[in-house]
Design an enzyme around this catalytic site. Structure first.
Site, mmCIF file in Angstrom:
data_model
loop_
_atom_site.group_PDB
_atom_site.id
_atom_site.type_symbol
_atom_site.label_atom_id
_atom_site.label_comp_id
_atom_site.label_asym_id
_atom_site.label_seq_id
_atom_site.Cartn_x
_atom_site.Cartn_y
_atom_site.Cartn_z
ATOM 1 C CB ALA A 1 85.764 46.686 62.271
ATOM 2 C CD GLU B 1 73.175 33.088 33.090
ATOM 3 O OE1 GLU B 1 73.470 33.760 34.093
ATOM 4 O OE2 GLU B 1 73.271 33.512 31.925
ATOM 5 C CE LYS C 1 62.934 31.519 34.238
ATOM 6 N NZ LYS C 1 62.250 32.053 35.435
ATOM 7 C CD GLU D 1 65.138 37.172 38.116
ATOM 8 O OE1 GLU D 1 64.020 36.733 38.438
ATOM 9 O OE2 GLU D 1 65.443 37.497 36.939
ATOM 10 C CE LYS E 1 70.073 34.393 28.582
ATOM 11 N NZ LYS E 1 70.508 35.613 29.280
ATOM 12 C CE LYS F 1 60.337 27.883 35.163
ATOM 13 N NZ LYS F 1 59.067 28.529 34.802
ATOM 14 C CB CYS G 1 46.247 10.304 76.608
ATOM 15 S SG CYS G 1 46.539 12.014 77.132
#
Length: 785
Positions: free
Chosen positions: A33, A121, A123, A181, A297, A321, A418
Site C-alpha cells: 500500500a 544454474e 535452465k 530469460e 559454464k 537437459k 449404468c
C-alpha cells in the site's frame, strides 16, 4: 518547478530501491500500500510536469501506443545456442573436451582428470532476451531471433517489473548488454489462463508459450498486464570487463539491480556438476517456475576465451537437459468416465509415448468445454504434457497433421456404466439478483447411487481417512462390496455383518473383525468430518469446518438457506446453492436419516459460532439479497431509513427516494414487486430468527471458544483416537494445531513415542500433556474419546 523536479527524482530513486529489494533480493522493505502511494504520487507529479518524464521512470512500465510491427536489430555479439547433454556420459565427455582444450590433466569418461570450476544454474523455460544499457539506462530490449538478428521489443521489456530501467549503484560500463530469460512462473501462468477463460480470451498450453506470446505483443499495454519475470544469466557486449569469473559477473549484475537465479552455485569438477543436476532434478516440480535442464559454464572468463566457440555454440558451456515434459502422440479414442457427483468426463486414450521418463497412454481432457476449446478430434496428433505428479493432459492439437478420417468427439446419451440418461446442465453464475448463463456446461448421469461408478466413488470418499476414516476399506474392498450387492449407500456399511464379508476376496476372520471394529469406531465423527464425508459438491475439508464451526449443528446445516449460508466466511452464492440443493434432495436426506438410524452420534455440536452470529445486520442482510444496483452502502442507507425488512419492502416512493438516488430506489421497488423475491427475503429473515441470529434477536452463541488464540502440537501416538480426530477436537475448541514447537506454543500433547518435539517443549518450558490428561481435558469440554 525545482521542488517538483527534486521530489520526482527522490520518488524515482526510492521506488527503484524498493523494486530492487522486492524483485531481486526478495526482501520487501515497505508494504504494498505504501509503494502504491509513492507510485501514484510520482505519476501525479509527472502528469502535472510532462516535460520531466524520462524513459527510466517507474511509471513508464505501463505500456504505450501499440506498434504495427517489430523492427529488426542486429546483435553485436551473437546470441548463440548451447550444446546439449542428455546422459551422464555426455557430461563427462564435455568435461574431457574442456580439460583437453585447457591443456589440463585428462581423465577417462568416469573422471580422474583436473577439477575444472563450473557455474551451475537451472535452465529456465522461457524466451531469451538481450537488454542494452548505455550509461546505466535501459535503451533497448531485443529477442534472440536467429542469434544474429532479433526483434526490438524495448517497449515490452520496460513493462517487466523486475527489469531495472536504470542500473543501481555506480561503476557500470558505459555499454553493458545483459542477457537472460523472460519467463512466467507456474502460479502466474495459472492466474493468466484463469483470467483469459473468464473473458473468453485465448489460453496458453504452457508457461513458455504464455511468456513468448506476452512478450511479443504489438500492444505493450497487454504485456504490462501479464505476470512476466526476468532472470539474468550472462552478458553480451560490454565496454570493459566486470569480473574474471562468470559467477563474479552475475553477482555484480545483482548488485546493480539485476535478478539472478537463487540456485546459482559453483561446482568443482564434473562430479559436483552431476550432483547438482540430480538435486535440481529432484526438486524440479517444487520450483516456482518451469525448467528444462541445467546450464553448466566454465567459470573462468579467461578459460572461456581460450576455449572459444565451435560452429554456433560455445565450447565452454553446455545444457544438461531433463526428459521432455511434452511429446507428440496420436489420439486413438476418447472414452468417458463417471465421477462421484455423476459428472461424465472425457478421457483421452493415446498411442503410448514416453513423457518425462514415464510411458503415458491416457490423459485427462477435463470436460467437453475443453474438448471444444482444443478443437479435438479422434485421430488427431496432439501434444501431451506431464509435469510432476500432475495427471498428463492434452494441451494442443497439431492441426496441420489432422487426418482426413478424423472423427468428432461426442458425449454419450446414456451413462457408460449404468445406462441411465446423461443430462446436460448449463453452468449458472449467480450475482446481483440474477442468474447469468455461462458458456460452460457439465454432463451428469442421473442414476445417482443406482449408478455403480457414482456409488463406488461416493463410498470411497465416505470411508477415506479425512472423512469417516474407516481403516481396512480400500478401493478394491469397496468395489467388491458394491459388486456383491452388499452396499448400495453409505448407510449400508453400518449394517454389515461378519458373515457378509468373511468369504470375500482379501478378507478372513481377523481382517473381517478388524473392519467391523473400524466401522463401529467411526460412529462418533466430528460434525465437520461428517459434513465432508457426505461428498457435497464444492465442499472440501475447510468449507466443512466453516459450516460446522459457524452453524454448530447438523440440523442447522441441513436447513440453511443460500442467503443465510453466504454469511459464512469464504462461502459465495454459488457454493451456498450447491449446499442447499444437496440437503433439499430427498435421497440425500434419506441417506442421512439412515446413517443416524444406525447409531451415528455426531460430535462437536452446539450453539452458533460467535463470529457468525454477530455478523448479521439489516444492512448486511439487504446486501446479501443482491438487489440490482444496490451495493453495501445503499443497503445500509435502506437499513438506517426503514429499520426493518418489512419497512423496506413496503416503502412508498417518496420515502424510498429520501434514502436512495432514483435509479437505486426504482431497483429496490422493482425487486420487491416480484412475489418470489419477497418470499425469498421473508424466508431468510424467518430462518435468522429461528437460528437465533436475527439482528434483533438475543443471540445464544459460543461467545468465546475455550482454546481460541492458542497453538497446540500433537506428537507421538494417540492410542484412543487417530491424530486427525484429536486435531479436529482441538480445532472445535478453537485451537490452532501446528506441526512444530516454538516459544508461542501453548501446549504439547505427547503420546507414546514422542521425540524431538517433546524435547524442544521441555527446553522451552512449554506445557506438556500426556494422553490420559488429554482425554480427561476433552471430556471436561464435553468431548468423548
Amino acid at each position: 518547478m525545482t521542488a517538483a523536479k527534486d521530489r520526482i527524482l527522490e520518488l524515482r530513486a526510492e521506488l527503484d530501491q524498493h523494486n530492487y529489494r522486492y524483485h531481486v533480493l526478495d526482501e520487501p522493505s515497505i508494504p504494498d500500500a505504501e509503494y502504491d502511494r509513492l507510485f501514484h504520487e510520482l505519476k501525479a507529479l509527472e502528469a502535472a510536469n510532462p516535460e520531466l518524464i524520462t524513459s527510466d521512470s517507474p511509471t513508464q512500465r505501463v505500456g504505450s501506443v501499440a506498434l504495427t510491427a517489430f523492427t529488426q536489430v542486429r546483435h553485436e555479439v551473437p546470441m548463440l545456442s548451447l550444446g546439449n547433454a542428455f546422459e551422464e556420459t555426455d557430461m563427462r565427455e564435455f568435461d574431457r573436451r574442456v580439460t583437453e582444450g585447457l591443456d589440463l590433466p585428462a581423465g577417462d569418461l568416469f573422471g580422474g582428470g583436473a577439477a575444472v570450476e563450473y557455474s551451475c544454474e537451472p535452465k529456465l523455460d522461457g524466451l531469451a532476451v538481450s537488454l542494452l544499457y548505455q550509461d546505466g539506462v535501459l535503451v533497448r530490449g531485443a529477442t534472440r531471433g536467429d542469434g544474429t538478428t532479433g526483434e526490438d521489443i524495448s517497449v515490452n521489456v520496460r513493462t517487466v517489473r523486475n527489469i531495472p530501467l536504470k542500473l543501481h549503484g555506480t561503476g557500470w560500463p558505459a555499454t553493458l548488454e545483459v542477457r537472460g530469460e523472460v519467463f512466467m512462473s507456474k502460479a502466474g501462468f495459472e492466474r493468466l489462463n484463469a483470467s483469459q477463460l473468464e473473458v473468453g480470451g485465448k489460453t496458453f498450453a504452457n508457461p513458455r508459450n504464455a511468456a513468448a506470446g506476452s512478450l511479443r505483443q504489438l500492444d505493450s499495454k497487454i504485456t504490462a498486464n501479464r505476470p512476466l519475470e526476468f532472470c539474468c544469466y550472462g552478458i553480451g557486449q560490454v565496454s570493459h570487463d566486470i569480473s574474471d569469473t562468470h559467477i563474479g559477473n552475475l553477482q555484480q549484475l545483482k548488485a546493480w539491480g539485476m535478478p539472478i537465479s537463487h540456485e546459482l552455485k559453483l561446482a568443482k569438477g564434473i562430479g559436483e556438476c552431476l550432483d547438482y543436476y540430480r538435486d535440481i532434478g529432484e526438486r524440479r516440480n517444487s520450483l516456482a517456475y518451469e525448467i528444462d535442464g541445467v546450464v553448466f559454464k566454465v567459470n573462468s572468463i579467461a578459460d572461456q576465451r581460450e576455449l572459444g566457440f565451435r560452429a554456433r555454440e560455445p565450447r565452454w558451456a553446455i545444457a544438461h537437459k531433463f526428459p521432455a515434459m511434452e511429446e507428440l502422440t496420436e489420439l486413438l479414442d476418447v472414452e468417458f468416465q463417471v465421477g462421484r457427483t455423476g459428472a461424465v468426463t472425457p478421457v483421452a486414450r493415446l498411442k503410448p509415448v514416453k513423457v518425462a521418463g514415464v510411458t503415458v497412454a491416457n490423459a485427462t481432457l477435463h470436460n467437453m468445454d475443453e474438448v471444444a476449446r482444443l478443437g479435438l478430434m479422434i485421430g488427431d496428433t496432439v501434444i501431451i504434457r506431464r509435469a510432476g505428479d500432475v495427471i498428463p493432459q492434452v494441451v494442443q492439437v497439431v492441426m496441420e497433421r489432422r487426418p482426413e478420417d478424423a472423427r468428432p468427439v461426442q458425449i454419450p446419451e446414456s451413462c457408460p456404466v449404468c445406462g441411465s440418461h446423461v443430462e446436460r446442465t448449463q453452468l449458472v453464475k449467480r450475482s446481483k439478483g440474477k442468474e447469468t448463463i455461462s458458456e460452460g456446461a457439465v454432463y451428469r448421469c442421473v442414476g445417482r447411487l443406482a449408478c455403480g461408478a457414482q456409488l463406488k466413488q461416493a463410498i470411497i470418499h465416505f470411508v477415506s481417512r479425512r472423512a469417516m476414516d474407516i481403516e481396512g476399506l480400500g478401493d478394491k474392498s469397496v468395489e467388491q462390496l458394491v459388486d456383491e450387492g452388499l452396499v448400495s449407500s453409505p448407510a449400508d456399511l453400518y449394517a454389515l455383518k461378519f458373515e457378509d464379508i468373511v468369504d470375500l476376496e482379501g478378507f478372513a476372520e481377523v481382517s473381517s473383525n478388524k473392519l467391523l471394529a473400524a466401522i463401529e469406531d467411526s460412529k462418533k465423527p466430528g460434525l465437520a468430518r461428517f459434513i465432508y464425508a457426505l461428498g457435497i459438491p464444492d465442499v472440501g475439508e475447510e468449507t466443512a469446518k466453516v459450516l460446522a464451526r459457524s452453524l454448530g449443528s447438523l440440523e442447522r446445516v441441513q436447513q440453511a438457506l443460500p442467503q443465510v449460508l453466504t454469511y459464512l466466511p469464504d462461502i459465495g452464492l454459488e457454493v451456498a446453492h450447491e449446499i442447499h440443493s444437496f440437503f433439499e434432495d430427498a435421497h440425500n436426506r434419506q441417506v442421512i436419516t439412515e446413517l443416524l438410524g444406525h447409531g451415528l452420534q455426531i460430535q462437536d455440536q452446539g450453539e452458533l459460532g460467535a463470529e457468525f452470529a454477530a455478523s448479521t445486520t439489516l444492512g448486511g442482510f439487504l446486501d446479501k439479497l443482491h438487489i440490482p444496483s444496490v451495493g453495501p452502502g445503499g443497503a445500509q442507507k435502506l437499513a438506517d431509513k426503514f429499520e426493518s425488512l418489512e419497512g423496506v419492502m413496503n416503502a412508498d416512493w417518496l420515502d424510498m427516494r429520501q434514502a436512495l438516488p432514483e435509479k437505486q430506489a426504482n431497483s429496490v421497488r422493482e425487486f420487491f414487486a416480484l412475489p418470489e423475491h419477497r418470499q425469498l427475503a421473508e424466508d431468510a429473515e424467518k430462518q435468522l430468527r429461528d437460528f437465533g441470529m436475527h439482528w434483533q434477536s438475543e443471540k445464544k452463541v459460543v461467545e468465546g471458544l475455550p482454546l481460541a488464540g492458542e497453538t497446540w502440537v500433537l506428537t507421538g501416538k494417540v492410542e484412543l483416537m487417530s491424530r486427525d480426530v484429536a486435531k479436529e477436537h482441538l480445532e472445535s475448541l478453537g485451537a490452532k494445531v501446528a506441526g512444530s514447537v516454538s516459544a508461542k506454543t501453548h501446549c504439547v500433547v505427547a503420546g507414546p513415542g514422542a521425540g524431538s518435539k517433546l524435547t524442544k517443549a521441555n527446553e522451552l518450558g512449554v506445557k506438556v500433556m500426556d494422553e490420559e490428561a488429554f482425554i480427561a481435558f476433552l471430556k471436561g469440554h464435553g468431548i468423548s474419546a
